[in-house]
Design a protein around this motif. Structure first.
Motif, short mmCIF file in Angstrom:
data_model
loop_
_atom_site.label_atom_id
_atom_site.label_comp_id
_atom_site.label_asym_id
_atom_site.label_seq_id
_atom_site.Cartn_x
_atom_site.Cartn_y
_atom_site.Cartn_z
N ILE A 56 -8.01 5.42 3.21
CA ILE A 56 -8.95 4.95 2.08
C ILE A 56 -8.06 3.66 1.43
O ILE A 56 -8.93 2.68 1.20
CB ILE A 56 -8.97 5.98 0.85
CG1 ILE A 56 -10.24 7.15 1.46
CG2 ILE A 56 -9.57 5.03 -0.59
CD1 ILE A 56 -9.86 8.31 0.83
N ALA A 57 -6.85 3.66 1.12
CA ALA A 57 -6.21 2.62 0.76
C ALA A 57 -6.36 1.48 1.31
O ALA A 57 -6.80 0.25 0.89
CB ALA A 57 -4.70 2.99 0.18
N VAL A 89 -4.35 -0.35 -8.89
CA VAL A 89 -4.81 -1.58 -7.88
C VAL A 89 -4.50 -2.92 -8.72
O VAL A 89 -4.50 -3.10 -9.81
CB VAL A 89 -6.11 -1.64 -7.49
CG1 VAL A 89 -6.39 -0.23 -6.66
CG2 VAL A 89 -6.90 -1.85 -8.55
N MET A 136 -1.68 5.10 -4.98
CA MET A 136 -2.32 6.15 -5.21
C MET A 136 -1.28 7.52 -5.15
O MET A 136 -0.70 7.71 -4.14
CB MET A 136 -3.54 6.58 -4.22
CG MET A 136 -4.51 5.35 -4.10
SD MET A 136 -6.01 5.79 -3.21
CE MET A 136 -5.55 6.15 -1.76
N ALA A 169 -11.71 3.43 -4.61
CA ALA A 169 -10.89 4.25 -4.28
C ALA A 169 -10.71 5.67 -5.05
O ALA A 169 -10.53 6.58 -4.21
CB ALA A 169 -9.30 3.68 -4.37
N ILE A 175 -2.19 -1.75 -3.79
CA ILE A 175 -2.88 -0.51 -4.13
C ILE A 175 -1.64 0.70 -3.96
O ILE A 175 -1.09 0.75 -2.93
CB ILE A 175 -4.20 0.02 -3.15
CG1 ILE A 175 -4.98 1.19 -3.89
CG2 ILE A 175 -3.99 -0.08 -1.90
CD1 ILE A 175 -6.33 1.34 -3.30
N VAL A 234 -10.00 0.16 1.25
CA VAL A 234 -10.21 -0.63 -0.17
C VAL A 234 -9.77 -1.65 -0.32
O VAL A 234 -10.19 -2.71 -1.00
CB VAL A 234 -10.01 0.51 -1.22
CG1 VAL A 234 -10.13 -0.04 -2.73
CG2 VAL A 234 -11.25 1.92 -1.23
N LYS A 235 -8.50 -1.92 0.21
CA LYS A 235 -7.57 -2.97 -0.16
C LYS A 235 -8.07 -4.35 0.57
O LYS A 235 -8.40 -5.33 0.04
CB LYS A 235 -6.22 -2.77 0.45
CG LYS A 235 -5.29 -3.84 0.32
CD LYS A 235 -3.92 -3.58 0.63
CE LYS A 235 -2.85 -4.65 0.48
NZ LYS A 235 -2.33 -5.21 1.69
N GLU A 293 -13.72 7.68 -3.44
CA GLU A 293 -13.43 7.92 -1.97
C GLU A 293 -12.39 9.04 -1.75
O GLU A 293 -12.49 9.92 -1.09
CB GLU A 293 -12.85 6.91 -1.09
CG GLU A 293 -14.10 5.67 -0.91
CD GLU A 293 -14.82 6.10 0.22
OE1 GLU A 293 -14.35 6.53 1.32
OE2 GLU A 293 -16.18 6.02 0.01
N CYS A 294 -11.48 8.96 -2.76
CA CYS A 294 -10.40 10.26 -2.88
C CYS A 294 -11.22 11.46 -3.11
O CYS A 294 -10.72 12.41 -2.55
CB CYS A 294 -9.19 10.00 -3.86
SG CYS A 294 -7.98 9.03 -3.29
N THR A 332 0.88 -1.15 0.08
CA THR A 332 0.01 0.01 -0.12
C THR A 332 0.89 1.20 0.01
O THR A 332 1.82 1.50 0.56
CB THR A 332 -0.89 -0.15 1.50
OG1 THR A 332 -1.77 -1.22 1.17
CG2 THR A 332 -1.83 1.34 1.16
N ILE A 347 -4.31 5.95 -9.83
CA ILE A 347 -4.52 4.95 -8.84
C ILE A 347 -4.41 3.82 -9.65
O ILE A 347 -4.98 3.57 -10.50
CB ILE A 347 -6.02 5.21 -8.49
CG1 ILE A 347 -6.16 6.49 -7.62
CG2 ILE A 347 -6.35 4.01 -7.45
CD1 ILE A 347 -7.70 6.72 -7.22
#
Length: 166
Positions: A77-78, A110, A92, A125, A90, A81-82, A128-129, A16, A108
């Motif tokens: 967030i990462a 993944v 970003m 992701a 992931i 989501v992961k 959410e970002c 991450t 981003i």
């Protein structure tokens, strides 16, 4: 193009990573960060500066943030989501400063064992970002229009720079 994904501000954990940089973004570099023999799919989202907004010609975007808080939010967030989408990795990265037309402002990437998880994880992701990360953009228009500060959300109402100065 910067080959160094470590430029600017960065936070990492196992599989991450999140970053903010003033450098030009490198899609191949971020894809390499999530590549794994455990993953059968890599999804890359590249958000680029378009030449218009709401029928008005845009000359460029300029992004600013509060990096310590923005990186915390991106990492949260990462992680989420992961875990939710069983991602292998992931990464970003968001660009700060002036981003000319046609250049990327966010990447981003993944990876996941299966494509559906990668598709869904990448999209979540991004959403959410855009909703939560402490990044703001100045949208500069051609001509006498000036610029508009906006939260980093599609179509969000902004404050004209001229109005803001008064």
């Amino acid at each position: 193009m910067s080959d160094s994904p470590n430029a600017g501000h960065r936070q990492e954990e196992e599989c991450t990573s999140v970053a903010l940089t003033h450098d030009i973004l490198n899609p191949l570099s971020i894809m390499a960060e999530v590549k794994s023999p455990k993953a059968g799919a890599i999804v890359l989202f590249a958000g680029t500066t378009r030449d218009n907004f709401d029928g008005k010609p845009v000359t460029h975007l300029e992004y600013t943030s509060y990096p310590p808080r923005a990186l915390q939010t991106m990492l949260s967030i990462a992680r989420s989501v992961k875990e939710k989408h069983s991602l292998t990795a992931i990464s970003m990265i968001h660009r700060l400063g002036v981003v000319p037309i046609g250049e990327e402002s966010i990447l981003i990437a993944v990876s996941a064992p299966h494509r559906q998880d990668a598709w869904r994880g990448g999209e979540e992701a991004l959403e959410e970002c855009k909703e939560k990360v402490e990044v703001w953009k100045l949208e500069e228009f051609d001509g006498d229009e000036g610029g508009v500060w906006r939260a980093n959300r599609d179509g969000a109402t902004g404050v004209r720079v001229a109005d803001h100065k008064e």
